[in-house]
Design a protein around this motif. Structure first.
Motif, PDB file in Angstrom:
ATOM      1  N   ALA A 180      -4.910  10.590  37.208  1.00 13.79           N
ATOM      2  CA  ALA A 180      -4.099  11.395  35.753  1.00 13.79           C
ATOM      3  C   ALA A 180      -2.383  11.284  35.829  1.00 13.79           C
ATOM      4  O   ALA A 180      -1.766  11.168  35.106  1.00 13.79           O
ATOM      5  CB  ALA A 180      -4.719  12.435  35.425  1.00 13.79           C
ATOM      6  N   LEU A 181      -1.956  12.076  37.239  1.00 11.43           N
ATOM      7  CA  LEU A 181      -0.751  12.497  37.191  1.00 11.43           C
ATOM      8  C   LEU A 181       0.122  11.077  37.524  1.00 11.43           C
ATOM      9  O   LEU A 181       1.323  10.943  36.731  1.00 11.43           O
ATOM     10  CB  LEU A 181      -0.485  13.307  38.530  1.00 11.43           C
ATOM     11  CG  LEU A 181       0.914  13.695  38.665  1.00 11.43           C
ATOM     12  CD1 LEU A 181       1.550  14.368  37.405  1.00 11.43           C
ATOM     13  CD2 LEU A 181       1.052  14.901  39.614  1.00 11.43           C
ATOM     14  N   VAL A 182      -0.404  10.081  38.093  1.00 10.60           N
ATOM     15  CA  VAL A 182       0.484   8.989  38.146  1.00 10.60           C
ATOM     16  C   VAL A 182       0.242   8.125  36.924  1.00 10.60           C
ATOM     17  O   VAL A 182       1.417   7.580  36.512  1.00 10.60           O
ATOM     18  CB  VAL A 182      -0.396   7.864  39.263  1.00 10.60           C
ATOM     19  CG1 VAL A 182       0.312   6.422  39.548  1.00 10.60           C
ATOM     20  CG2 VAL A 182      -0.394   8.550  40.836  1.00 10.60           C
ATOM     21  N   SER A 183      -0.677   8.081  36.201  1.00 10.37           N
ATOM     22  CA  SER A 183      -0.449   7.549  34.769  1.00 10.37           C
ATOM     23  C   SER A 183       0.416   8.248  34.033  1.00 10.37           C
ATOM     24  O   SER A 183       1.268   7.390  33.281  1.00 10.37           O
ATOM     25  CB  SER A 183      -1.973   7.660  34.133  1.00 10.37           C
ATOM     26  OG  SER A 183      -3.108   6.992  35.084  1.00 10.37           O
ATOM     27  N   ASP A 184       0.444   9.247  34.071  1.00 13.68           N
ATOM     28  CA  ASP A 184       1.500  10.334  33.225  1.00 13.68           C
ATOM     29  C   ASP A 184       2.753   9.874  33.806  1.00 13.68           C
ATOM     30  O   ASP A 184       3.940   9.816  32.818  1.00 13.68           O
ATOM     31  CB  ASP A 184       1.206  11.779  33.391  1.00 13.68           C
ATOM     32  CG  ASP A 184       1.698  12.395  31.975  1.00 13.68           C
ATOM     33  OD1 ASP A 184       1.380  12.003  30.955  1.00 13.68           O
ATOM     34  OD2 ASP A 184       2.495  13.488  32.269  1.00 13.68           O
ATOM     35  N   GLY A 185       2.795   9.577  34.979  1.00 12.04           N
ATOM     36  CA  GLY A 185       4.113   9.166  35.445  1.00 12.04           C
ATOM     37  C   GLY A 185       4.756   7.943  35.071  1.00 12.04           C
ATOM     38  O   GLY A 185       5.878   7.713  34.769  1.00 12.04           O
ATOM     39  N   PHE A 186       3.776   6.870  34.981  1.00 17.51           N
ATOM     40  CA  PHE A 186       4.244   5.614  34.301  1.00 17.51           C
ATOM     41  C   PHE A 186       4.312   5.727  32.792  1.00 17.51           C
ATOM     42  O   PHE A 186       5.333   4.876  32.293  1.00 17.51           O
ATOM     43  CB  PHE A 186       3.060   4.587  34.575  1.00 17.51           C
ATOM     44  CG  PHE A 186       2.932   3.890  36.086  1.00 17.51           C
ATOM     45  CD1 PHE A 186       3.976   3.061  36.458  1.00 17.51           C
ATOM     46  CD2 PHE A 186       1.849   4.364  36.888  1.00 17.51           C
ATOM     47  CE1 PHE A 186       3.851   2.617  37.786  1.00 17.51           C
ATOM     48  CE2 PHE A 186       2.101   3.825  38.195  1.00 17.51           C
ATOM     49  CZ  PHE A 186       3.104   2.868  38.649  1.00 17.51           C
ATOM     50  N   GLU A 187       3.829   6.603  32.208  1.00 12.99           N
ATOM     51  CA  GLU A 187       4.142   6.744  30.791  1.00 12.99           C
ATOM     52  C   GLU A 187       5.460   7.379  30.674  1.00 12.99           C
ATOM     53  O   GLU A 187       6.154   7.031  29.841  1.00 12.99           O
ATOM     54  CB  GLU A 187       3.073   7.997  30.220  1.00 12.99           C
ATOM     55  CG  GLU A 187       2.911   7.757  28.651  1.00 12.99           C
ATOM     56  CD  GLU A 187       4.090   8.373  27.940  1.00 12.99           C
ATOM     57  OE1 GLU A 187       4.517   8.155  26.828  1.00 12.99           O
ATOM     58  OE2 GLU A 187       4.502   9.425  28.305  1.00 12.99           O
ATOM     59  N   SER A 188       5.950   8.184  31.546  1.00 11.07           N
ATOM     60  CA  SER A 188       7.258   8.839  31.705  1.00 11.07           C
ATOM     61  C   SER A 188       8.385   7.623  31.921  1.00 11.07           C
ATOM     62  O   SER A 188       9.178   7.678  31.336  1.00 11.07           O
ATOM     63  CB  SER A 188       7.524   9.818  32.673  1.00 11.07           C
ATOM     64  OG  SER A 188       6.674  10.784  32.229  1.00 11.07           O
ATOM     65  N   SER A 189       7.899   6.726  32.547  1.00  7.09           N
ATOM     66  CA  SER A 189       8.799   5.709  32.847  1.00  7.09           C
ATOM     67  C   SER A 189       8.975   4.781  31.810  1.00  7.09           C
ATOM     68  O   SER A 189       9.940   4.216  31.403  1.00  7.09           O
ATOM     69  CB  SER A 189       8.052   4.621  34.086  1.00  7.09           C
ATOM     70  OG  SER A 189       7.764   5.283  35.277  1.00  7.09           O
ATOM     71  N   ALA A 190       7.927   4.559  30.885  1.00 10.33           N
ATOM     72  CA  ALA A 190       8.151   3.897  29.650  1.00 10.33           C
ATOM     73  C   ALA A 190       9.074   4.805  28.646  1.00 10.33           C
ATOM     74  O   ALA A 190       9.781   4.479  27.881  1.00 10.33           O
ATOM     75  CB  ALA A 190       6.670   3.791  28.933  1.00 10.33           C
ATOM     76  N   ASP A 191       9.052   6.277  28.812  1.00 10.82           N
ATOM     77  CA  ASP A 191       9.832   7.077  28.053  1.00 10.82           C
ATOM     78  C   ASP A 191      11.216   6.592  28.553  1.00 10.82           C
ATOM     79  O   ASP A 191      12.289   6.692  27.456  1.00 10.82           O
ATOM     80  CB  ASP A 191       9.554   8.567  28.306  1.00 10.82           C
ATOM     81  CG  ASP A 191       8.040   8.944  27.787  1.00 10.82           C
ATOM     82  OD1 ASP A 191       7.651   8.149  27.091  1.00 10.82           O
ATOM     83  OD2 ASP A 191       7.780  10.100  28.217  1.00 10.82           O
ATOM     84  N   PHE A 192      11.569   6.481  29.665  1.00  9.68           N
ATOM     85  CA  PHE A 192      12.821   6.141  30.065  1.00  9.68           C
ATOM     86  C   PHE A 192      13.431   4.837  29.518  1.00  9.68           C
ATOM     87  O   PHE A 192      14.555   4.910  29.105  1.00  9.68           O
ATOM     88  CB  PHE A 192      12.923   5.937  31.721  1.00  9.68           C
ATOM     89  CG  PHE A 192      14.111   5.295  32.113  1.00  9.68           C
ATOM     90  CD1 PHE A 192      15.109   6.436  32.488  1.00  9.68           C
ATOM     91  CD2 PHE A 192      14.517   4.165  32.422  1.00  9.68           C
ATOM     92  CE1 PHE A 192      16.252   5.806  32.977  1.00  9.68           C
ATOM     93  CE2 PHE A 192      15.474   3.653  32.859  1.00  9.68           C
ATOM     94  CZ  PHE A 192      16.547   4.412  33.324  1.00  9.68           C
ATOM     95  N   ILE A 193      12.539   3.712  29.374  1.00 12.07           N
ATOM     96  CA  ILE A 193      12.829   2.786  28.481  1.00 12.07           C
ATOM     97  C   ILE A 193      13.338   2.898  27.101  1.00 12.07           C
ATOM     98  O   ILE A 193      14.014   2.645  26.559  1.00 12.07           O
ATOM     99  CB  ILE A 193      11.842   1.627  28.877  1.00 12.07           C
ATOM    100  CG1 ILE A 193      11.780   1.152  30.171  1.00 12.07           C
ATOM    101  CG2 ILE A 193      12.399   0.248  27.926  1.00 12.07           C
ATOM    102  CD1 ILE A 193      10.519   0.434  30.566  1.00 12.07           C
TER     103      ILE A 193
END
Length: 283
Positions: free
Chosen positions: A29-42
């Motif tokens: 779940a934390l890794v998934s949320d981390g990738f979602e934050s990567s999309a936030d960066f974009i």
């Protein structure tokens, strides 16, 4: 633009911390949320680009300005979110039978992310209302969903830690739900930006404001037609103004100019007004 710059920095830091801690602690779940934050960066970078281009003044080739680019950025943000959410959900489902036992320290990045994103979403919503920025509003919704997705991830981690025998897969399913939330947000953003690209009229209260302000000007007898379309951060208005048919062309033009200047001065969300003069009281 300053808020967008802060959002880029925050999203980059959160993405790195979440993915690193998620891998170290064994939390899907934390890794998934981390990738979602990567999309936030974009998406935050896209917002910054959109605001920069939209702020350019009108020129010969773009007489209405460059504001539509900012709306296109909102559409791109929606597409990125749909793609990211789909990838997160599919990845979580693929690993649902892989047993992980997350460490308790996985909750700290999630708690910090929830607090930061809640603050950023409020700031972006306020600024988007003041500026009329579609991209900033889309990014505000993105941050608000980050709060929800972070809460889901936090619940999944705590359930996996608290009841490892019965709820070991809770962390995986939390990652799947995060993906669904992101997909839903993406489609919402796409819908709103497409409506703007299709020149959807503003709401009735805003149209009433235009008519009310226009009729305050001395010599303005009525309004036959009134249309408005958004071209980026603000609206362009087309207005058919009724004046005394016995007035000279010069006098009618002066009234029309006064109406135009009054609308632009009192309604900050209006970029420009194109007025067509009509004779009042004739068929």
């Amino acid at each position: 633009m300053r808020v967008a710059q802060v959002s880029i920095a925050v999203s980059a830091i959160l993405a790195v911390v979440k993915i690193w801690v998620g891998l170290a602690s064994g939390s899907v779940a934390l890794v998934s949320d981390g990738f979602e934050s990567s999309a936030d960066f974009i998406t935050a970078a896209l917002v910054l680009l959109g605001l920069w281009v939209a702020s350019k003044p009108a020129d010969r080739d773009h007489p209405y300005g460059h504001g539509r680019f900012e709306i296109l950025v909102g559409l791109a943000i929606g597409a990125v979110l749909v793609a990211t959410g789909t990838a997160i959900s599919l990845r979580a489902l693929e690993e649902r039978n892989v047993v992980h036992h997350p460490e308790l320290y996985a909750i700290w990045p999630l708690g910090g992310s929830i607090a930061l994103k809640f603050f950023l979403s409020g700031a972006k919503f306020r600024l988007s209302r003041r500026s009329g920025s579609a991209g900033l509003k889309a990014d505000a919704w993105n941050d608000l969903v980050d709060v929800l997705s972070g809460s889901v991830a936090l619940a999944g981690v705590l359930l996996s830690i608290g009841w490892p025998a019965r709820l070991a897969s809770a962390d995986h399913y939390a990652g799947f739900v995060i993906g669904l939330i992101v997909i839903f947000l993406g489609f919402r953003v796409v819908r709103e930006t497409v409506l703007q690209l299709m020149d959807t009229m503003p709401d009735d209260s805003q149209m009433a404001e235009i008519r009310q302000v226009a009729l305050q000007v001395p010599g303005a007898k009525g309004i036959e037609k009134c249309f408005a379309r958004k071209t980026g951060l603000r609206y362009h208005v087309d207005l058919h103004l009724e004046v005394d048919p016995e007035l000279t062309v010069r006098a009618s033009h002066e009234i029309a100019s006064a109406v135009k200047n009054t609308i632009k001065a009192e309604l900050k969300w209006v970029e420009d007004v194109l007025i067509h003069v009509e004779p009042y009281g004739t068929l």
